[in-house]
Design a protein around this motif. Structure first.
Motif, PDB file in Angstrom:
ATOM      1  N   LYS A   1      17.527  50.726  71.573  1.00 14.13           N
ATOM      2  CA  LYS A   1      16.876  51.733  70.728  1.00 14.13           C
ATOM      3  C   LYS A   1      17.943  52.664  70.166  1.00 14.13           C
ATOM      4  CE  LYS A   1      12.574  51.248  73.137  1.00 14.13           C
ATOM      5  NZ  LYS A   1      11.482  51.872  73.832  1.00 14.13           N
ATOM      6  N   ILE A   2      17.856  52.879  68.862  1.00 16.19           N
ATOM      7  CA  ILE A   2      18.906  53.580  68.133  1.00 16.19           C
ATOM      8  C   ILE A   2      18.379  54.880  67.537  1.00 16.19           C
ATOM      9  CG2 ILE A   2      20.554  53.397  66.213  1.00 16.19           C
ATOM     10  CD1 ILE A   2      20.131  50.296  66.437  1.00 16.19           C
ATOM     11  N   ALA A   3      19.153  55.955  67.685  1.00  9.74           N
ATOM     12  CA  ALA A   3      18.910  57.213  66.970  1.00  9.74           C
ATOM     13  C   ALA A   3      20.007  57.324  65.912  1.00  9.74           C
ATOM     14  CB  ALA A   3      18.949  58.404  67.914  1.00  9.74           C
ATOM     15  N   VAL A   4      19.601  57.576  64.671  1.00 14.66           N
ATOM     16  CA  VAL A   4      20.527  57.625  63.544  1.00 14.66           C
ATOM     17  C   VAL A   4      20.695  59.070  63.082  1.00 14.66           C
ATOM     18  CG1 VAL A   4      20.968  56.789  61.196  1.00 14.66           C
ATOM     19  CG2 VAL A   4      19.771  55.311  62.839  1.00 14.66           C
ATOM     20  N   PHE A   5      21.942  59.465  62.842  1.00 17.91           N
ATOM     21  CA  PHE A   5      22.272  60.808  62.395  1.00 17.91           C
ATOM     22  C   PHE A   5      23.057  60.692  61.096  1.00 17.91           C
ATOM     23  CE2 PHE A   5      21.575  60.820  66.844  1.00 17.91           C
ATOM     24  CZ  PHE A   5      20.915  62.006  67.094  1.00 17.91           C
ATOM     25  N   ILE A   6      22.490  61.204  59.998  1.00 19.64           N
ATOM     26  CA  ILE A   6      23.080  61.043  58.674  1.00 19.64           C
ATOM     27  C   ILE A   6      23.523  62.397  58.125  1.00 19.64           C
ATOM     28  CG2 ILE A   6      22.579  60.420  56.270  1.00 19.64           C
ATOM     29  CD1 ILE A   6      20.526  58.392  57.397  1.00 19.64           C
TER      30      ILE A   6
ATOM     31  N   MET B   1      14.721  54.372  66.481  1.00 12.41           N
ATOM     32  CA  MET B   1      13.756  55.317  67.066  1.00 12.41           C
ATOM     33  C   MET B   1      13.536  56.536  66.183  1.00 12.41           C
ATOM     34  SD  MET B   1      12.789  53.852  69.805  1.00 12.41           S
ATOM     35  CE  MET B   1      11.872  55.197  70.497  1.00 12.41           C
ATOM     36  N   ALA B   2      14.609  57.052  65.612  1.00 12.29           N
ATOM     37  CA  ALA B   2      14.517  58.263  64.798  1.00 12.29           C
ATOM     38  C   ALA B   2      15.715  58.300  63.862  1.00 12.29           C
ATOM     39  CB  ALA B   2      14.509  59.506  65.672  1.00 12.29           C
ATOM     40  N   ILE B   3      15.476  58.837  62.662  1.00 12.29           N
ATOM     41  CA  ILE B   3      16.549  59.006  61.684  1.00 12.29           C
ATOM     42  C   ILE B   3      16.578  60.484  61.295  1.00 12.29           C
ATOM     43  CG2 ILE B   3      17.477  58.319  59.451  1.00 12.29           C
ATOM     44  CD1 ILE B   3      15.538  55.850  59.680  1.00 12.29           C
ATOM     45  N   PHE B   4      17.624  61.158  61.730  1.00 12.29           N
ATOM     46  CA  PHE B   4      17.806  62.561  61.394  1.00 12.29           C
ATOM     47  C   PHE B   4      18.742  62.635  60.196  1.00 12.29           C
ATOM     48  CE2 PHE B   4      16.921  62.407  65.914  1.00 12.29           C
ATOM     49  CZ  PHE B   4      16.011  63.432  66.087  1.00 12.29           C
ATOM     50  N   VAL B   5      18.400  63.481  59.230  1.00  6.44           N
ATOM     51  CA  VAL B   5      19.276  63.694  58.087  1.00  6.44           C
ATOM     52  C   VAL B   5      19.654  65.175  58.055  1.00  6.44           C
ATOM     53  CG1 VAL B   5      17.375  63.952  56.447  1.00  6.44           C
ATOM     54  CG2 VAL B   5      19.607  63.309  55.607  1.00  6.44           C
ATOM     55  N   PHE B   6      20.959  65.440  58.028  1.00  6.25           N
ATOM     56  CA  PHE B   6      21.496  66.796  58.107  1.00  6.25           C
ATOM     57  C   PHE B   6      22.077  67.189  56.756  1.00  6.25           C
ATOM     58  CE2 PHE B   6      21.417  64.962  62.234  1.00  6.25           C
ATOM     59  CZ  PHE B   6      21.113  65.993  63.099  1.00  6.25           C
ATOM     60  N   ALA B   7      21.700  68.371  56.283  1.00  5.37           N
ATOM     61  CA  ALA B   7      22.181  68.853  54.989  1.00  5.37           C
ATOM     62  C   ALA B   7      21.905  70.354  54.889  1.00  5.37           C
ATOM     63  CB  ALA B   7      21.475  68.112  53.853  1.00  5.37           C
TER      64      ALA B   7
ATOM     65  N   ILE C   1      13.940  62.649  59.500  1.00  2.37           N
ATOM     66  CA  ILE C   1      13.651  63.958  60.064  1.00  2.37           C
ATOM     67  C   ILE C   1      14.726  64.906  59.524  1.00  2.37           C
ATOM     68  CG2 ILE C   1      13.451  65.329  62.173  1.00  2.37           C
ATOM     69  CD1 ILE C   1      12.835  62.553  63.581  1.00  2.37           C
ATOM     70  N   PRO C   2      14.374  65.758  58.556  1.00  2.00           N
ATOM     71  CA  PRO C   2      15.397  66.621  57.959  1.00  2.00           C
ATOM     72  C   PRO C   2      15.766  67.796  58.873  1.00  2.00           C
ATOM     73  CG  PRO C   2      13.288  66.985  56.890  1.00  2.00           C
ATOM     74  CD  PRO C   2      13.081  65.893  57.902  1.00  2.00           C
ATOM     75  N   VAL C   3      17.058  68.086  58.924  1.00  2.00           N
ATOM     76  CA  VAL C   3      17.568  69.219  59.690  1.00  2.00           C
ATOM     77  C   VAL C   3      18.410  70.065  58.741  1.00  2.00           C
ATOM     78  CG1 VAL C   3      18.944  69.957  61.664  1.00  2.00           C
ATOM     79  CG2 VAL C   3      17.619  67.821  61.801  1.00  2.00           C
ATOM     80  N   ALA C   4      17.934  71.278  58.461  1.00  2.00           N
ATOM     81  CA  ALA C   4      18.649  72.175  57.558  1.00  2.00           C
ATOM     82  C   ALA C   4      19.810  72.838  58.305  1.00  2.00           C
ATOM     83  CB  ALA C   4      17.705  73.233  57.005  1.00  2.00           C
ATOM     84  N   CYS C   5      20.999  72.760  57.710  1.00  2.00           N
ATOM     85  CA  CYS C   5      22.205  73.308  58.329  1.00  2.00           C
ATOM     86  C   CYS C   5      22.739  74.451  57.468  1.00  2.00           C
ATOM     87  CB  CYS C   5      23.263  72.220  58.450  1.00  2.00           C
ATOM     88  SG  CYS C   5      22.693  70.790  59.401  1.00  2.00           S
ATOM     89  N   PRO C   6      23.160  75.526  58.101  1.00  2.00           N
ATOM     90  CA  PRO C   6      23.640  76.667  57.312  1.00  2.00           C
ATOM     91  C   PRO C   6      25.001  76.411  56.685  1.00  2.00           C
ATOM     92  CG  PRO C   6      23.891  77.110  59.651  1.00  2.00           C
ATOM     93  CD  PRO C   6      23.183  75.799  59.534  1.00  2.00           C
ATOM     94  N   VAL C   7      25.194  77.027  55.540  1.00  2.00           N
ATOM     95  CA  VAL C   7      26.504  77.101  54.898  1.00  2.00           C
ATOM     96  C   VAL C   7      26.784  78.589  54.721  1.00  2.00           C
ATOM     97  CG1 VAL C   7      27.886  76.570  52.859  1.00  2.00           C
ATOM     98  CG2 VAL C   7      26.175  74.921  53.682  1.00  2.00           C
ATOM     99  N   PHE C   8      27.808  79.067  55.412  1.00  2.00           N
ATOM    100  CA  PHE C   8      28.145  80.479  55.362  1.00  2.00           C
ATOM    101  C   PHE C   8      29.166  80.733  54.259  1.00  2.00           C
ATOM    102  CE2 PHE C   8      26.980  79.691  59.804  1.00  2.00           C
ATOM    103  CZ  PHE C   8      25.951  80.609  59.935  1.00  2.00           C
ATOM    104  N   HIS C   9      28.988  81.812  53.538  1.00  2.00           N
ATOM    105  CA  HIS C   9      29.935  82.261  52.507  1.00  2.00           C
ATOM    106  C   HIS C   9      30.551  83.549  53.041  1.00  2.00           C
ATOM    107  CE1 HIS C   9      28.204  79.585  49.352  1.00  2.00           C
ATOM    108  NE2 HIS C   9      27.191  79.644  50.195  1.00  2.00           N
ATOM    109  N   ARG C  10      31.806  83.492  53.404  1.00  2.00           N
ATOM    110  CA  ARG C  10      32.460  84.647  54.009  1.00  2.00           C
ATOM    111  C   ARG C  10      33.841  84.843  53.385  1.00  2.00           C
ATOM    112  NH1 ARG C  10      27.940  85.076  55.603  1.00  2.00           N
ATOM    113  NH2 ARG C  10      27.225  85.214  57.742  1.00  2.00           N
TER     114      ARG C  10
END
Length: 129
Positions: free
Chosen positions: A3-8, A45-51, A69-78
């Motif tokens: 069983k595979i979990a995919v992270f993109i 099993m699951a495909i997570f997409v990070f952006a 399964i979308p996962v929102a990731c922060p982009v900081f401007h500093r």
């Protein structure tokens, strides 16, 4: 069966599918090929997409269509002067004090999520990042 979990990392894949030889792929065809290839090794099993959140918002229908399964990731401007605790891992010698630095946390969040899945999900036998 394995069983595979995919992270993109969506931005990296999107750029490579649009520019890499020998052929330029549409995102849809590219993801269909990727999922077909991964299926040879076991059940996905699951495909997570990070952006970044703005990318997730702009592509939510596409992600839903593929069951991602979308996962929102922060982009900081500093700047160098701001919030040094966020910038510990960055070498500042090459930046001017007022220059804006973009800190994309996609890789960090993707790796932490993969570690969590590995440590807390007994069904997953393989991780694909």
């Amino acid at each position: 069966m394995d069983k595979i979990a995919v992270f993109i990392d969506y931005d990296n894949i999107r750029i490579n599918m649009a520019t890499e030889p020998p052929e330029k792929l549409s995102e849809e065809v590219g993801y269909q090929r990727l999922m077909s290839w991964l299926s040879q090794f076991g059940e996905i099993m699951a495909i997570f997409v990070f952006a970044p959140a703005v990318t997730i918002y702009a592509n939510i229908d596409f992600f839903y269509k593929f069951g991602f399964i979308p996962v929102a990731c922060p982009v900081f401007h500093r700047t160098k002067k701001e919030d040094p605790s966020l910038l510990d891992e960055i070498e500042f010698q090459e930046y001017e004090p007022e220059e804006t630095i973009l800190i994309n946390k996609t890789d960090e969040i993707m790796i932490k999520t993969a570690e969590f899945i590995i440590n807390n999900t007994s069904d997953v036998t393989h991780i694909c990042i």
